[in-house]
Design an enzyme around this catalytic site. Structure first.
Site, PDB file in Angstrom:
ATOM      1  N   SER A 146       0.848  -1.195   0.000  1.00  0.00           N
ATOM      2  CA  SER A 146       0.000   0.000   0.000  1.00  0.00           C
ATOM      3  C   SER A 146       0.877   1.235   0.000  1.00  0.00           C
ATOM      4  CB  SER A 146      -0.894   0.016   1.242  1.00  0.00           C
ATOM      5  OG  SER A 146      -1.548   1.266   1.381  1.00  0.00           O
ATOM      6  N   TYR A 159      -3.166  -0.803   9.825  1.00  0.00           N
ATOM      7  CA  TYR A 159      -3.054  -1.210   8.429  1.00  0.00           C
ATOM      8  C   TYR A 159      -1.734  -0.743   7.822  1.00  0.00           C
ATOM      9  CZ  TYR A 159      -4.232  -1.557   3.442  1.00  0.00           C
ATOM     10  OH  TYR A 159      -4.224  -1.837   2.097  1.00  0.00           O
ATOM     11  N   LYS A 163       1.439  -3.023   6.510  1.00  0.00           N
ATOM     12  CA  LYS A 163       1.879  -2.974   5.119  1.00  0.00           C
ATOM     13  C   LYS A 163       3.348  -2.546   5.007  1.00  0.00           C
ATOM     14  CE  LYS A 163      -1.796  -4.308   2.856  1.00  0.00           C
ATOM     15  NZ  LYS A 163      -1.793  -5.501   1.985  1.00  0.00           N
TER      16      LYS A 163
END
Length: 274
Positions: A146, A159, A163
């Site tokens: 990401s 998150y 990532k």
């Protein structure tokens, strides 16, 4: 043979393949000639996705179950070798954006669950693919990371941190598995997927205006990068991250001085749990 066309008989395993980026990647790999093993948590959605690709001419089979389940991960790799006799490409796409919120409020059990899905499963599947086929025959691994791995943002700390770990794991594995196996990643920006719906829905015009390329991304934008990395056209590329973000990273140089519109949406939005 086109630049992204698969070697004869090549097989790809794509996780989280029932919708969004995963389905687009599976479809693009099939069009390049790969035979497919597809996984997803929801059996009905996976069955529908497999049926759709078969109707388009793909050779595809499904293996339902989440990648956090080590038994289901092993079953997917075993299915590739039993059904097709090989496993040339692994695309680690399955992910979760939960837990959502400030890190000082995060539940640590859910924090660990995010790392299990977003990082540990990629390592485990790569280990399984290596032992089952790639150690002797080579292959390519592509991890879906990401653009959020490289900067901080409101409410997506778990998150983004997971990532970032996946980004480092990609480079580490590229070093360890060379020269037989290439390991790369693709880092999407804002893509029109169900998981990101809470960000883009109702704000597409505003979000597009904040990007140099003047639109939010589509799953097919990511799929094209994945198929290139999986192909012989990228045979001298490993340990690399391909940023597919519509110019998010250069918006300041392009004259954008307003706060990043996605961050404004993340501050205001209450996402649905995946």
């Amino acid at each position: 043979m086109t630049s992204a066309q698969a070697r004869e008989g090549a097989v790809a395993l794509v996780t989280g393949a029932s919708r969004g980026i995963g389905l687009a990647v599976a479809r693009a790999l099939a069009k390049c000639g790969h035979r497919l093993v597809m996984t997803a948590r929801e059996p009905d959605a996976l069955e529908a996705a497999v049926a759709a690709l078969r109707a388009e001419g793909a050779q595809a089979v499904g293996c339902p179950g989440g990648v956090a389940d080590s038994g289901r991960a092993r079953a997917a790799v075993d299915l590739a070798t039993s059904e097709f006799g090989r496993l040339d490409v692994l695309v680690n796409n399955a992910a979760t954006n939960a837990p959502y919120g400030a890190l000082m409020d995060v539940d640590l059990t859910r924090w660990r669950a995010a790392f299990t899905v977003n990082v540990e499963s990629a390592l485990h599947l790569t280990q399984l693919a290596w032992r089952a086929w790639m150690r002797e025959h080579g292959g390519a691994v592509v991890n879906i990371c990401s653009e959020g791995a490289s900067h901080v943002g409101p409410n997506v700390g778990a998150y983004g941190t997971s990532k970032a770990a996946l980004l480092h794991l990609t480079a580490q594995l590229a070093g360890e598995l060379a020269p037989l196996v290439r390991v790369n990643s693709v880092s999407p920006g804002l893509i029109r997927t169900e998981m990101a719906r809470f960000v883009w829905e109702g704000a597409e015009e505003q979000l597009a205006a904040s990007l140099p390329l003047a639109r939010i991304g589509e799953p097919e934008d990511v799929a094209r990068a994945v198929t290139w990395l999986a192909s012989d056209a990228a045979e001298w590329v490993t340990g690399t991250d391909v940023l597919v973000d519509g110019g998010t990273s250069v918006r300041a140089a392009a004259g954008g001085t307003a706060p990043y519109a996605v961050h404004e949406r993340l501050r205001a939005a209450a996402p649905r749990e995946p």
